[in-house]
Design a protein around this motif. Structure first.
Motif, PDB file in Angstrom:
ATOM      1  N   GLN A 151      -3.816   8.882   2.423  1.00 52.48           N
ATOM      2  CA  GLN A 151      -3.212   8.551   3.714  1.00 52.48           C
ATOM      3  C   GLN A 151      -1.735   8.921   3.745  1.00 52.48           C
ATOM      4  O   GLN A 151      -1.216   9.328   4.792  1.00 52.48           O
ATOM      5  CB  GLN A 151      -3.434   7.064   4.023  1.00 52.48           C
ATOM      6  N   ASP A 152      -1.075   8.801   2.587  1.00 49.41           N
ATOM      7  CA  ASP A 152       0.325   9.232   2.489  1.00 49.41           C
ATOM      8  C   ASP A 152       0.440  10.725   2.786  1.00 49.41           C
ATOM      9  O   ASP A 152       1.354  11.155   3.490  1.00 49.41           O
ATOM     10  CB  ASP A 152       0.877   8.966   1.081  1.00 49.41           C
ATOM     11  N   LEU A 153      -0.511  11.486   2.243  1.00 49.95           N
ATOM     12  CA  LEU A 153      -0.495  12.936   2.474  1.00 49.95           C
ATOM     13  C   LEU A 153      -0.724  13.243   3.949  1.00 49.95           C
ATOM     14  O   LEU A 153      -0.009  14.052   4.544  1.00 49.95           O
ATOM     15  CB  LEU A 153      -1.570  13.617   1.616  1.00 49.95           C
ATOM     16  N   ALA A 154      -1.710  12.556   4.546  1.00 49.74           N
ATOM     17  CA  ALA A 154      -2.001  12.747   5.967  1.00 49.74           C
ATOM     18  C   ALA A 154      -0.754  12.427   6.800  1.00 49.74           C
ATOM     19  O   ALA A 154      -0.412  13.144   7.743  1.00 49.74           O
ATOM     20  CB  ALA A 154      -3.165  11.862   6.381  1.00 49.74           C
ATOM     21  N   ALA A 192       2.373  12.560   5.767  1.00 47.27           N
ATOM     22  CA  ALA A 192       3.394  13.590   5.520  1.00 47.27           C
ATOM     23  C   ALA A 192       3.131  14.828   6.380  1.00 47.27           C
ATOM     24  O   ALA A 192       4.059  15.442   6.899  1.00 47.27           O
ATOM     25  CB  ALA A 192       3.416  13.970   4.038  1.00 47.27           C
ATOM     26  N   ILE A 193       1.843  15.162   6.537  1.00 48.58           N
ATOM     27  CA  ILE A 193       1.486  16.328   7.362  1.00 48.58           C
ATOM     28  C   ILE A 193       1.802  16.056   8.827  1.00 48.58           C
ATOM     29  O   ILE A 193       2.362  16.886   9.530  1.00 48.58           O
ATOM     30  CB  ILE A 193      -0.012  16.691   7.176  1.00 48.58           C
ATOM     31  N   ASN A 194       1.473  14.845   9.259  1.00 51.47           N
ATOM     32  CA  ASN A 194       1.778  14.456  10.636  1.00 51.47           C
ATOM     33  C   ASN A 194       3.281  14.447  10.895  1.00 51.47           C
ATOM     34  O   ASN A 194       3.738  14.894  11.945  1.00 51.47           O
ATOM     35  CB  ASN A 194       1.203  13.069  10.928  1.00 51.47           C
ATOM     36  N   ASP A 195       4.027  13.914   9.922  1.00 49.25           N
ATOM     37  CA  ASP A 195       5.484  13.861  10.053  1.00 49.25           C
ATOM     38  C   ASP A 195       6.058  15.251  10.235  1.00 49.25           C
ATOM     39  O   ASP A 195       6.962  15.464  11.039  1.00 49.25           O
ATOM     40  CB  ASP A 195       6.117  13.225   8.802  1.00 49.25           C
ATOM     41  N   LEU A 196       5.509  16.187   9.446  1.00 50.11           N
ATOM     42  CA  LEU A 196       5.995  17.564   9.501  1.00 50.11           C
ATOM     43  C   LEU A 196       5.873  18.111  10.916  1.00 50.11           C
ATOM     44  O   LEU A 196       6.777  18.761  11.433  1.00 50.11           O
ATOM     45  CB  LEU A 196       5.194  18.438   8.534  1.00 50.11           C
ATOM     46  N   ALA A 197       4.723  17.818  11.539  1.00 47.15           N
ATOM     47  CA  ALA A 197       4.480  18.339  12.877  1.00 47.15           C
ATOM     48  C   ALA A 197       5.397  17.671  13.904  1.00 47.15           C
ATOM     49  O   ALA A 197       5.810  18.294  14.875  1.00 47.15           O
ATOM     50  CB  ALA A 197       3.021  18.140  13.251  1.00 47.15           C
ATOM     51  N   VAL A 224      11.617  15.714   5.170  1.00 45.07           N
ATOM     52  CA  VAL A 224      10.241  15.638   5.676  1.00 45.07           C
ATOM     53  C   VAL A 224       9.388  16.782   5.095  1.00 45.07           C
ATOM     54  O   VAL A 224       8.197  16.606   4.801  1.00 45.07           O
ATOM     55  CB  VAL A 224      10.229  15.632   7.232  1.00 45.07           C
ATOM     56  N   ASN A 246       9.035  16.177   1.127  1.00 49.20           N
ATOM     57  CA  ASN A 246       8.060  15.108   0.914  1.00 49.20           C
ATOM     58  C   ASN A 246       6.638  15.670   0.907  1.00 49.20           C
ATOM     59  O   ASN A 246       5.837  15.363   0.014  1.00 49.20           O
ATOM     60  CB  ASN A 246       8.235  14.072   2.040  1.00 49.20           C
ATOM     61  N   LEU A 247       6.353  16.541   1.871  1.00 51.75           N
ATOM     62  CA  LEU A 247       5.021  17.150   1.944  1.00 51.75           C
ATOM     63  C   LEU A 247       4.786  18.083   0.749  1.00 51.75           C
ATOM     64  O   LEU A 247       3.706  18.064   0.150  1.00 51.75           O
ATOM     65  CB  LEU A 247       4.865  17.915   3.258  1.00 51.75           C
ATOM     66  N   LYS A 266       3.876  16.177  -2.290  1.00 51.08           N
ATOM     67  CA  LYS A 266       2.513  15.630  -2.222  1.00 51.08           C
ATOM     68  C   LYS A 266       1.476  16.724  -2.458  1.00 51.08           C
ATOM     69  O   LYS A 266       0.484  16.515  -3.149  1.00 51.08           O
ATOM     70  CB  LYS A 266       2.280  14.948  -0.883  1.00 51.08           C
ATOM     71  N   ALA A 277      -4.643  16.340   8.974  1.00 53.06           N
ATOM     72  CA  ALA A 277      -4.255  14.970   8.622  1.00 53.06           C
ATOM     73  C   ALA A 277      -5.394  14.002   8.952  1.00 53.06           C
ATOM     74  O   ALA A 277      -5.722  13.099   8.178  1.00 53.06           O
ATOM     75  CB  ALA A 277      -2.978  14.582   9.359  1.00 53.06           C
ATOM     76  N   ILE A 324      -8.238  14.291   6.458  1.00 59.40           N
ATOM     77  CA  ILE A 324      -7.919  13.614   5.197  1.00 59.40           C
ATOM     78  C   ILE A 324      -8.097  12.111   5.363  1.00 59.40           C
ATOM     79  O   ILE A 324      -8.662  11.433   4.506  1.00 59.40           O
ATOM     80  CB  ILE A 324      -6.484  13.959   4.740  1.00 59.40           C
ATOM     81  N   ASN A 325      -7.623  11.596   6.482  1.00 60.91           N
ATOM     82  CA  ASN A 325      -7.786  10.170   6.760  1.00 60.91           C
ATOM     83  C   ASN A 325      -9.249   9.775   6.860  1.00 60.91           C
ATOM     84  O   ASN A 325      -9.663   8.742   6.335  1.00 60.91           O
ATOM     85  CB  ASN A 325      -7.070   9.802   8.062  1.00 60.91           C
TER      86      ASN A 325
END
Lengths: 198, 198
Positions: A41-44, A46-51, B6, B9-10, B13, B44, B47-48
């Motif tokens: 979920q942390d990875l998910a 991080a991907i969302n944050d990037l976007a 940001v 961080n990705l 991960k 994302a 993954i979730n």
């Protein structure tokens, strides 16, 4: 038989990564499956944050923490030279040499006749605007020494020559390299641009 | 200089993926950056979903669409043979041959003296319970022919021998292989277990 839908879906998506085939995507998916759900979920996240959270510096077009970015804001850096790079990776590579005192500009790609990337697909217009607006005396074209990089450099040189000084990075033998294995183009360029030993 | 938080961080991960170093993680992160935000969000989400929606078949311990899974539910499959595999990937590999009529059991790993994976870390107890409960006549150990696989097979054979028939996959030369390049172990095993041509 195939994998369960939820797993197959993730594998298909991971297989879109560059140079990742179905087998590697499978390995990645199983890695995610085996680690704790929190980590996934942390990875998910991080991907969302990037976007969502990414900021583009409107001065150099680099992805940054703020707009303008720390480099463009820095008044101690020389304002009269501008280093044109393809992307953020190249910017970071040059910045890590700690030798370059000026600012950067992200071109956002290279001209490619095969994939039909043309000058209008790059940030050329924004570069021209920036040059017209600011007192830039020298443009350093820090582009790859590939067919695409050379084409783009030639194009930009033709466009900018006469208006300001246009330079390129030196082409030559890399540190730790072996003359025996150097290609002819590199070697002849290294010979042509040889430096006097001081 | 480093990447914006940001992005870094990705990258950190993604660098946790198997055989992925910082450079490859960077490539993946920039790939995600360059594609549309919707696609990144889809990834994302996938993954979730994996963390939340995954179901484990309580009969064979495989990750599946339902519990029990379609294979365990299938009454047309032979109930008297059980193929013990390390993980779902191996199950899929065997299933794709379309030659195996029985059911499976996921061991969840192999005994490894270096990383200290012991029989109690595997689903050995659940395997014993399943054997005791169901009318299984033959156990096929479809484990890797590595040190870990061989160790696990020896252990399981010792544990189960006498109670039911324990078999292993044939060790021999792979299809399309060249005798010249075969290792001695494979070749001697192929010689020992040679088949009569029919």
């Amino acid at each position: 038989m195939k994998y369960p839908q939820v797993l197959q879906n993730l594998i298909d998506k991971l297989a879109n990564f560059p140079s990742v085939g179905p087998k590697t995507a499978e390995r990645y998916a199983f890695h995610l499956l085996q680690q704790s759900p929190e980590k996934s979920q942390d990875l998910a996240q991080a991907i969302n944050d990037l976007a969502k959270k990414i900021i583009v510096c409107q001065s150099c077009l680099a992805i940054a923490e703020s707009n303008p970015c720390s480099i463009c804001r820095d008044q101690n850096r020389r304002q009269d030279i501008l280093c044109v790079v393809e992307n953020l990776q190249d910017l970071i590579a040059i910045e890590s040499t700690k030798q370059y005192p000026g600012r950067y500009f992200i071109l956002g790609g290279l001209i490619n006749t095969i994939t039909e990337i043309q000058p209008r697909d790059l940030n050329v217009n924004k570069l021209i605007k920036k040059i017209n607006k600011e007192k830039i005396k020298e443009i350093i074209l820090a582009l790859n020494f590939t067919l695409e990089g050379e084409t783009t450099a030639l194009y930009l040189n033709k466009l900018l020559k006469g208006h300001l000084k246009v330079t390129r990075l030196a082409k030559g033998l890399p540190a730790g390299s072996n003359l025996e294995y150097a290609d002819e183009l590199t070697l002849s360029s290294a010979l042509q641009h040889r430096n006097e030993i001081k």
